[in-house]
Write a protein that holds these residues in place. Structure first.
Motif, PDB file in Angstrom:
ATOM      1  N   ASN A   5       0.805  -1.220   0.000  1.00 23.48           N
ATOM      2  CA  ASN A   5       0.000   0.000   0.000  1.00 23.48           C
ATOM      3  C   ASN A   5       0.837   1.268   0.000  1.00 23.48           C
ATOM      4  O   ASN A   5       0.299   2.363   0.003  1.00 23.48           O
ATOM      5  CB  ASN A   5      -0.925   0.021   1.211  1.00 23.48           C
ATOM      6  CG  ASN A   5      -2.054  -0.972   1.034  1.00 23.48           C
ATOM      7  OD1 ASN A   5      -2.195  -1.571  -0.031  1.00 23.48           O
ATOM      8  ND2 ASN A   5      -2.844  -1.152   2.070  1.00 23.48           N
ATOM      9  N   ILE A   9      -2.119   4.546  -5.198  1.00 21.95           N
ATOM     10  CA  ILE A   9      -3.058   3.666  -5.908  1.00 21.95           C
ATOM     11  C   ILE A   9      -3.237   4.161  -7.345  1.00 21.95           C
ATOM     12  O   ILE A   9      -3.452   3.371  -8.257  1.00 21.95           O
ATOM     13  CB  ILE A   9      -4.386   3.526  -5.142  1.00 21.95           C
ATOM     14  CG1 ILE A   9      -5.219   2.369  -5.708  1.00 21.95           C
ATOM     15  CG2 ILE A   9      -5.185   4.812  -5.115  1.00 21.95           C
ATOM     16  CD1 ILE A   9      -6.334   1.898  -4.786  1.00 21.95           C
ATOM     17  N   ASN A  33      -3.394   8.557  -3.085  1.00 24.94           N
ATOM     18  CA  ASN A  33      -2.971   7.520  -2.152  1.00 24.94           C
ATOM     19  C   ASN A  33      -4.112   6.574  -1.799  1.00 24.94           C
ATOM     20  O   ASN A  33      -5.293   6.936  -1.902  1.00 24.94           O
ATOM     21  CB  ASN A  33      -2.432   8.165  -0.873  1.00 24.94           C
ATOM     22  CG  ASN A  33      -1.203   9.004  -1.167  1.00 24.94           C
ATOM     23  OD1 ASN A  33      -0.321   8.579  -1.917  1.00 24.94           O
ATOM     24  ND2 ASN A  33      -1.160  10.206  -0.623  1.00 24.94           N
ATOM     25  N   HIS A  34      -3.768   5.391  -1.344  1.00 26.51           N
ATOM     26  CA  HIS A  34      -4.765   4.402  -0.920  1.00 26.51           C
ATOM     27  C   HIS A  34      -5.679   4.989   0.152  1.00 26.51           C
ATOM     28  O   HIS A  34      -5.193   5.580   1.127  1.00 26.51           O
ATOM     29  CB  HIS A  34      -4.070   3.171  -0.331  1.00 26.51           C
ATOM     30  CG  HIS A  34      -3.576   2.226  -1.368  1.00 26.51           C
ATOM     31  ND1 HIS A  34      -4.279   1.117  -1.757  1.00 26.51           N
ATOM     32  CD2 HIS A  34      -2.456   2.244  -2.121  1.00 26.51           C
ATOM     33  CE1 HIS A  34      -3.612   0.479  -2.700  1.00 26.51           C
ATOM     34  NE2 HIS A  34      -2.491   1.144  -2.938  1.00 26.51           N
ATOM     35  N   ASP A  69      -2.244   1.030  -9.153  1.00 26.98           N
ATOM     36  CA  ASP A  69      -1.477   0.047  -8.371  1.00 26.98           C
ATOM     37  C   ASP A  69      -0.167  -0.306  -9.065  1.00 26.98           C
ATOM     38  O   ASP A  69       0.244  -1.469  -9.090  1.00 26.98           O
ATOM     39  CB  ASP A  69      -2.300  -1.237  -8.156  1.00 26.98           C
ATOM     40  CG  ASP A  69      -3.118  -1.158  -6.873  1.00 26.98           C
ATOM     41  OD1 ASP A  69      -2.787  -0.329  -5.997  1.00 26.98           O
ATOM     42  OD2 ASP A  69      -4.083  -1.929  -6.756  1.00 26.98           O
ATOM     43  N   LYS A  87     -10.978  -3.320 -10.560  1.00 31.96           N
ATOM     44  CA  LYS A  87     -10.681  -2.571  -9.324  1.00 31.96           C
ATOM     45  C   LYS A  87     -11.398  -1.229  -9.278  1.00 31.96           C
ATOM     46  O   LYS A  87     -11.261  -0.468  -8.332  1.00 31.96           O
ATOM     47  CB  LYS A  87      -9.175  -2.295  -9.225  1.00 31.96           C
ATOM     48  CG  LYS A  87      -8.314  -3.523  -9.174  1.00 31.96           C
ATOM     49  CD  LYS A  87      -6.849  -3.110  -8.996  1.00 31.96           C
ATOM     50  CE  LYS A  87      -5.952  -4.336  -9.124  1.00 31.96           C
ATOM     51  NZ  LYS A  87      -4.544  -4.011  -8.859  1.00 31.96           N
ATOM     52  N   ALA A 165     -11.659  -1.168  -5.539  1.00 35.90           N
ATOM     53  CA  ALA A 165     -10.751  -0.470  -4.621  1.00 35.90           C
ATOM     54  C   ALA A 165     -10.879   1.036  -4.790  1.00 35.90           C
ATOM     55  O   ALA A 165     -10.635   1.799  -3.865  1.00 35.90           O
ATOM     56  CB  ALA A 165      -9.317  -0.906  -4.899  1.00 35.90           C
ATOM     57  N   THR A 198     -10.940   4.027  -2.005  1.00 37.05           N
ATOM     58  CA  THR A 198     -10.371   5.294  -2.458  1.00 37.05           C
ATOM     59  C   THR A 198     -11.412   5.967  -3.350  1.00 37.05           C
ATOM     60  O   THR A 198     -11.956   5.327  -4.246  1.00 37.05           O
ATOM     61  CB  THR A 198      -9.094   5.024  -3.281  1.00 37.05           C
ATOM     62  OG1 THR A 198      -8.184   4.274  -2.484  1.00 37.05           O
ATOM     63  CG2 THR A 198      -8.451   6.325  -3.737  1.00 37.05           C
TER      64      THR A 198
END
Ligand SMILES: Nc1ncnc2c1ncn2[C@@H]1O[C@H](COP(=O)(O)OP(=O)(O)O)[C@@H](O)[C@H]1O
Ligand SMILES: [Mg+2]
Length: 257
Positions: A5, A9, A33-34, A69, A87, A165, A198
């Motif tokens: 992580n 991302i 960012n995540h 990612d 994702k 995600a 996110t």
């Protein structure tokens, strides 16, 4: 923190986007960012939706690249493309649900296409997504039977269908009254906090920006670039230029007043 992580991302590097010969975004770079709520601001026509389309692989950049990612997106092979696409959840600016389908069918659509689950399992998953956005009683309704705010919630539930995600929302509060809009903000914050999703959100709503309180970038049609970035309260209190000042203080630009 999981070592995986530590990398952003989303990473955007020197991205240039054009329609024909017309450049809309010129060499812009930023990272998300995540778990962040990341906000994209800017006046109409400055390229916010175009940027979002580049991030989700719907518009091919003329130059530069998007990494999700750590993997280039869209890359060259189909397997990687589909894996990364899974994702991502999206609510487009038009935001429309299919009018002839129930809310359950709308949310289930991606599951029908991309998962081998049984109908019972999919419907249970749809119920869970609807509960996340406070629409547990709306599964059997048609979009036309819902209020504007409920349609937006259903569109968010649809974006969550494949447990993404990252969720992209293009102007989620457009056309909503302030109370409904505040309810939507609370849902986004809850999803971010509880599920670690996110969010990348395009919005103009000052009240929303302060509530969501995520890091912002502001695009500018004139320079075709990022003219400011930071926390909303910092941009309000220490605007780096007149455009940012006018936006956060809701004033006309000095040159136009
Ligand atoms: N499909 C398209 N073809 C040609 N020009 C487009 C297209 N989509 C958007 N544009 C132009 O690109 C610019 C940025 O549009 P857009 O990304 O929709 O801005 P925003 O979402 O910030 O309002 C605008 O000048 C718009 O007219
Ligand atoms: Mg737009």
């Amino acid at each position: 923190m999981n070592p995986a992580n530590r990398q952003p991302i989303i990473s955007v590097r020197e991205l240039t986007a054009k329609y024909g010969e017309c450049t809309v975004l010129d060499k812009i770079s930023f990272e998300v960012n995540h778990g962040e709520i990341f906000i994209i601001l800017g006046g109409s026509g400055c390229g916010k939706s175009t940027l979002m389309k580049c991030l989700i692989g719907l518009h091919q950049p003329a130059n530069g690249a998007v990494f999700i990612d750590g993997e280039r997106f869209p890359g060259t092979d189909e397997e990687t493309y589909n894996r990364i696409l899974r994702k991502i959840g999206v609510m487009y600016q038009s935001g429309a649900l299919f009018g002839s389908m129930t809310i359950q069918e709308n949310v289930r659509l991606a599951m029908d296409e991309f998962t081998p689950l049984t109908m019972d399992a999919k419907n249970a998953a749809v119920a869970a997504k609807l509960a996340l956005v406070g629409l547990q009683d709306a599964a059997g309704k048609l979009p036309s039977e819902l209020s504007g705010g409920m349609v937006k919630r259903a569109a968010i539930a649809r974006a969550l269908a494949l447990d993404p995600a990252i969720v992209f929302l293009d102007e989620p509060s457009a056309g909503l009254d302030p109370i409904t809009s505040a309810g939507l903000d609370a849902t986004i914050i809850k999803l971010s906090r509880d599920l670690g999703i996110t969010f990348v959100i395009v919005t103009h709503e000052l009240a929303s920006i302060y509530t969501l309180a995520g890091r912002c970038i502001m695009l500018d049609a004139r320079t075709k670039g990022i003219i400011a970035s930071g926390q909303p309260a910092d941009l309000r209190d220490h605007p780096p230029n007149d455009l940012v000042k006018s936006f956060f203080h809701r004033q006309p630009l000095p040159t136009y007043s």
